[in-house]
Design a protein around this motif. Structure first.
Motif, PDB file in Angstrom:
ATOM      1  N   SER A  86       0.979   5.391  -1.195  1.00  0.00           N
ATOM      2  CA  SER A  86       0.196   6.802  -2.424  1.00  0.00           C
ATOM      3  C   SER A  86       0.544   6.955  -4.018  1.00  0.00           C
ATOM      4  O   SER A  86       2.066   5.879  -4.378  1.00  0.00           O
ATOM      5  N   THR A  87      -0.381   7.441  -4.707  1.00  0.00           N
ATOM      6  CA  THR A  87       0.682   7.089  -5.927  1.00  0.00           C
ATOM      7  C   THR A  87       1.319   7.966  -6.588  1.00  0.00           C
ATOM      8  O   THR A  87       1.741   8.553  -5.743  1.00  0.00           O
ATOM      9  N   ASP A 121      -2.435  -6.350  -9.160  1.00  0.00           N
ATOM     10  CA  ASP A 121      -2.063  -4.819  -9.276  1.00  0.00           C
ATOM     11  C   ASP A 121      -3.223  -3.610  -9.170  1.00  0.00           C
ATOM     12  O   ASP A 121      -3.735  -2.966 -10.349  1.00  0.00           O
ATOM     13  N   ASP A 122      -3.807  -3.403  -8.415  1.00  0.00           N
ATOM     14  CA  ASP A 122      -5.018  -2.682  -7.918  1.00  0.00           C
ATOM     15  C   ASP A 122      -5.954  -3.451  -8.978  1.00  0.00           C
ATOM     16  O   ASP A 122      -6.675  -2.316  -8.910  1.00  0.00           O
ATOM     17  N   LYS A 170       4.824   1.233  -6.215  1.00  0.00           N
ATOM     18  CA  LYS A 170       4.040  -0.266  -5.878  1.00  0.00           C
ATOM     19  C   LYS A 170       4.208  -0.711  -6.625  1.00  0.00           C
ATOM     20  O   LYS A 170       4.911  -2.110  -7.314  1.00  0.00           O
ATOM     21  N   ILE A 205      -3.431   6.844   5.843  1.00  0.00           N
ATOM     22  CA  ILE A 205      -4.009   6.432   4.901  1.00  0.00           C
ATOM     23  C   ILE A 205      -5.128   5.954   5.141  1.00  0.00           C
ATOM     24  O   ILE A 205      -6.304   5.121   4.468  1.00  0.00           O
ATOM     25  N   SER A 256      -9.958  -2.415  -8.221  1.00  0.00           N
ATOM     26  CA  SER A 256     -10.133  -1.237  -7.130  1.00  0.00           C
ATOM     27  C   SER A 256     -11.770  -1.096  -7.917  1.00  0.00           C
ATOM     28  O   SER A 256     -12.392  -0.518  -7.051  1.00  0.00           O
ATOM     29  N   ILE A 292       0.659  -1.181   0.161  1.00  0.00           N
ATOM     30  CA  ILE A 292      -0.202   0.047   0.106  1.00  0.00           C
ATOM     31  C   ILE A 292       0.808   1.033   0.167  1.00  0.00           C
ATOM     32  O   ILE A 292       2.085   1.476   0.505  1.00  0.00           O
ATOM     33  N   GLN A 337      -2.386  -3.411 -13.320  1.00  0.00           N
ATOM     34  CA  GLN A 337      -3.445  -1.802 -12.987  1.00  0.00           C
ATOM     35  C   GLN A 337      -4.402  -1.716 -14.129  1.00  0.00           C
ATOM     36  O   GLN A 337      -5.748  -1.835 -14.147  1.00  0.00           O
ATOM     37  N   ALA A 388      -3.165  -2.708  -3.575  1.00  0.00           N
ATOM     38  CA  ALA A 388      -4.240  -1.976  -3.060  1.00  0.00           C
ATOM     39  C   ALA A 388      -4.295   0.076  -2.553  1.00  0.00           C
ATOM     40  O   ALA A 388      -2.990  -0.167  -2.493  1.00  0.00           O
ATOM     41  N   GLN A 389      -5.334   0.291  -3.090  1.00  0.00           N
ATOM     42  CA  GLN A 389      -5.600   1.585  -2.945  1.00  0.00           C
ATOM     43  C   GLN A 389      -5.433   2.200  -1.657  1.00  0.00           C
ATOM     44  O   GLN A 389      -6.106   2.458  -0.760  1.00  0.00           O
ATOM     45  N   ARG A 390      -7.207   0.554  -1.042  1.00  0.00           N
ATOM     46  CA  ARG A 390      -7.718   1.085   0.328  1.00  0.00           C
ATOM     47  C   ARG A 390      -7.144  -0.390   0.879  1.00  0.00           C
ATOM     48  O   ARG A 390      -7.196  -1.297   0.687  1.00  0.00           O
TER      49      ARG A 390
END
Ligand code: CTP
Length: 243
Positions: free
Chosen positions: A43-44, A170-171, A48, A240, A174, A41, A90, A201-203
């Motif tokens: 940020s953009t 990879d995400d 990752k 996060i 989402s 995890i 992704q 993941a983002q979340r």
């Protein structure tokens, strides 16, 4: 856990411009044991996708070593290395063919039953079966336009039909709702002993129950541990979590 699918990162640094270039990953070390799920995890732009891209040797490390089952990946032919793993990128890449063909792209000789089994794990079987043509449904251009989340689930089925030792997502959930994502994770856990899974993941809910979570910030590991450990020890993780 099974015996195959161990991944070791040893002091890995990486720059897209080679030695002396701007480092995208700095001194990354961690171990993913066979059968473990490791969440990543951050940020953009944290690095990752770059990190997981080093495992199948889309790029090679600038410094340090990556081992898969004890072997330096630079000593393994990319083709052979990639046979062990499946990567769900992704951006889902389905082609204009049938659903069956799209899933079989992961393994050309897969039987219909294997395709269906993979689709069930990816929580795709139900919506595929609900279309008039089922697995013969054409994707895109004049065919059914599946939703973003449905396309992601077809991509996951494509990865699973390969029966990999290592699965890299990879995400890739989402656009999938949290409940369905949970069912996919349950299916992966129940899947043949020892699937090593790396999950970007983002979340937080996507990685919360991973065996360990790696928190990346600006190319560096700023935290590594379980959700509970990170909640008490890692500020970036807490941020996060709160966002
Ligand atoms: N980068 C680059 N060349 C590439 C891909 C990425 O120079 N071919 C850079 C990006 O600009 C970024 C850094 O590498 O500064 C890390 O990118 P990436 O690994 O894609 O970060 P992620 O954490 O995966 O970001 P996101 O969540 O947005 O996918």
């Amino acid at each position: 856990p099974g015996k195959k699918g161990r991944i070791d990162f040893e002091q890995v640094s990486f720059s897209y411009d080679g030695e002396g270039g701007q480092p995208v990953l700095k001194q990354i070390s961690f171990t993913c044991l066979p059968g473990e799920t490791v969440g990543i995890i951050g940020s953009t732009g944290a690095g990752k996708s770059s990190l997981v891209g080093l495992i199948p040797r889309f790029y090679d490390v600038t410094e340090g070593t990556i081992r898969v089952d004890g072997m330096d990946v630079r000593d393994i032919e990319p083709k052979r290395l990639r046979e062990k793993m499946a990567i769900v990128p992704q951006k889902t890449m389905l082609f204009t063919g049938t659903v069956l063909e799209n899933i079989r792209w992961g393994k050309a000789e897969a039987t219909h039953e294997e395709v269906e089994q993979a689709a069930r794990m990816a929580q795709a079987h139900e919506f595929i079966s609900a279309t008039p043509d089922g697995y013969e449904t054409r994707v895109g251009q004049g065919g059914v336009n599946f939703s973003g989340g449905q396309k992601q689930r077809i991509s996951i089925a494509r990865a699973l039909v390969k029966k990999p030792e290592i699965l890299i997502l990879d995400d890739s959930t989402s656009a999938v709702d949290v409940a369905t994502e949970g069912k996919i994770k349950d299916a992966l856990r129940a899947y043949a002993a020892g699937l090593t899974c790396i999950l970007i993941a983002q979340r937080i809910t996507s990685v919360m129950d991973a065996d360990k979570i790696i928190v990346l910030d600006n190319g560096e590991v700023v935290g590594i541990g379980t959700h509970d450990e990170l909640m008490t020890s890692c500020q970036v993780y807490q941020e996060i979590f709160q966002s």
